[in-house]
Enzyme design. Structure first.
Site, PDB file in Angstrom:
ATOM      1  N   GLU A  77     -66.372 -12.713 102.665  1.00 55.40           N
ATOM      2  CA  GLU A  77     -67.437 -13.424 101.940  1.00 55.40           C
ATOM      3  C   GLU A  77     -68.802 -12.805 102.218  1.00 55.40           C
ATOM      4  O   GLU A  77     -69.651 -12.733 101.319  1.00 55.40           O
ATOM      5  CB  GLU A  77     -67.442 -14.915 102.302  1.00 55.40           C
ATOM      6  CG  GLU A  77     -66.151 -15.663 101.977  1.00 55.40           C
ATOM      7  CD  GLU A  77     -65.673 -15.517 100.546  1.00 55.40           C
ATOM      8  OE1 GLU A  77     -66.493 -15.269  99.639  1.00 55.40           O
ATOM      9  OE2 GLU A  77     -64.452 -15.649 100.335  1.00 55.40           O
ATOM     10  N   HIS A  80     -69.289  -9.982  99.934  1.00 51.53           N
ATOM     11  CA  HIS A  80     -69.822 -10.411  98.624  1.00 51.53           C
ATOM     12  C   HIS A  80     -71.321 -10.703  98.728  1.00 51.53           C
ATOM     13  O   HIS A  80     -72.099 -10.349  97.843  1.00 51.53           O
ATOM     14  CB  HIS A  80     -69.130 -11.690  98.140  1.00 51.53           C
ATOM     15  CG  HIS A  80     -67.733 -11.516  97.636  1.00 51.53           C
ATOM     16  ND1 HIS A  80     -67.353 -10.538  96.742  1.00 51.53           N
ATOM     17  CD2 HIS A  80     -66.605 -12.252  97.874  1.00 51.53           C
ATOM     18  CE1 HIS A  80     -66.060 -10.665  96.462  1.00 51.53           C
ATOM     19  NE2 HIS A  80     -65.574 -11.700  97.138  1.00 51.53           N
TER      20      HIS A  80
END
Ligand code: ARG
Ligand code: ZN
Ligand code: CA
Length: 163
Positions: A77, A80
Site C-alpha cells: 500500500e 501505491h
C-alpha cells in the site's frame, strides 16, 4: 473504515494530520474482504484529508490473516501511496505499469507461482515479477521492489509530496 462508506471518510477527516509529505497509516477492520487500500500521490491536492493508507489490522506481522500476515500489505500500500501501480497493470502491454524493468504480466499472481511467464513471446522478455511487492502473491513470496520502481517512487515523492 469500510471502503466507500461515510464512516470511512468521517474517520479520515477526524484523524488526518500533516501535509502531502506525511504518511497517514491506519489499521482497521476495513471489510469487503480487502487487505488494504491507498490513495495515489496525484490525488492529494483534490482531497488532502482523504490521503493515506489503511491495512486490515490482522495483516500486520503475527496477525490472523495468514498467508497475508507478515506486513507486506503495508509495504504494497505504501508503494501505491508513492505512485506505483500493480506489476500486472495494463496486462501484456509494453507500457504496463510505467516501470521499464518490471516485465509485462497478464494477470495477478496468487500464492507463489515462481517462474510464471504470462506474457511470453519475443515482445515480452522476462518472467513475471511474482516476488514483487506490487503483485498479489502471498506475503512470504514478496521480497522486492525493482530499481525502476524505486526511481518512480523517488520522482513521484518529489513531484507530488515535496519529499
Ligand atoms: N489487494 C490489495 C491492493 O491491491 C493488497 C494486496 C496485498 N497483498 C499481499 N500479499 N499482502 O492494494
Ligand atoms: Zn494494490
Ligand atoms: Ca513494466
Amino acid at each position: 473504515m469500510v471502503s466507500g462508506t461515510q464512516a470511512k471518510s468521517d474517520a479520515k477527516t477526524a484523524l488526518h494530520v500533516g501535509g502531502a509529505n506525511v504518511l497517514n497509516f491506519y489499521t482497521a477492520n476495513i471489510g469487503g474482504g480487502l487487505l488494504g487500500w491507498a490513495t495515489f500521490p496525484w490525488s492529494y491536492s483534490g482531497a488532502p484529508t482523504m490521503d493515506g493508507v489503511a491495512c486490515l489490522y490482522s495483516s500486520l506481522p503475527g496477525g490472523a490473516a495468514a498467508p497475508f500476515n507478515e506486513g507486506h500489505t503495508g509495504t504494497h500500500e505504501v508503494g501505491h501511496w508513492l505512485g506505483l501501480y500493480h506489476t500486472f497493470q495494463g496486462g501484456c502491454a509494453t507500457t504496463n505499469d510505467y516501470v521499464s524493468d518490471t516485465p509485462a504480466e497478464r494477470s495477478p499472481a496468487y500464492g507463489c507461482p515462481r517462474g510464471r511467464n504470462s506474457c511470453s513471446g519475443i515482445a515480452f522478455p522476462g518472467k513475471d515479477s511474482v516476488n514483487n511487492f506490487m503483485n498479489y502473491a502471498d506475503d512470504y513470496c514478496m521480497s522486492q521492489f525493482t530499481a525502476g520502481q524505486a526511481s518512480r517512487m523517488d520522482s513521484m515523492a518529489t513531484l507530488y509530496r515535496g519529499l
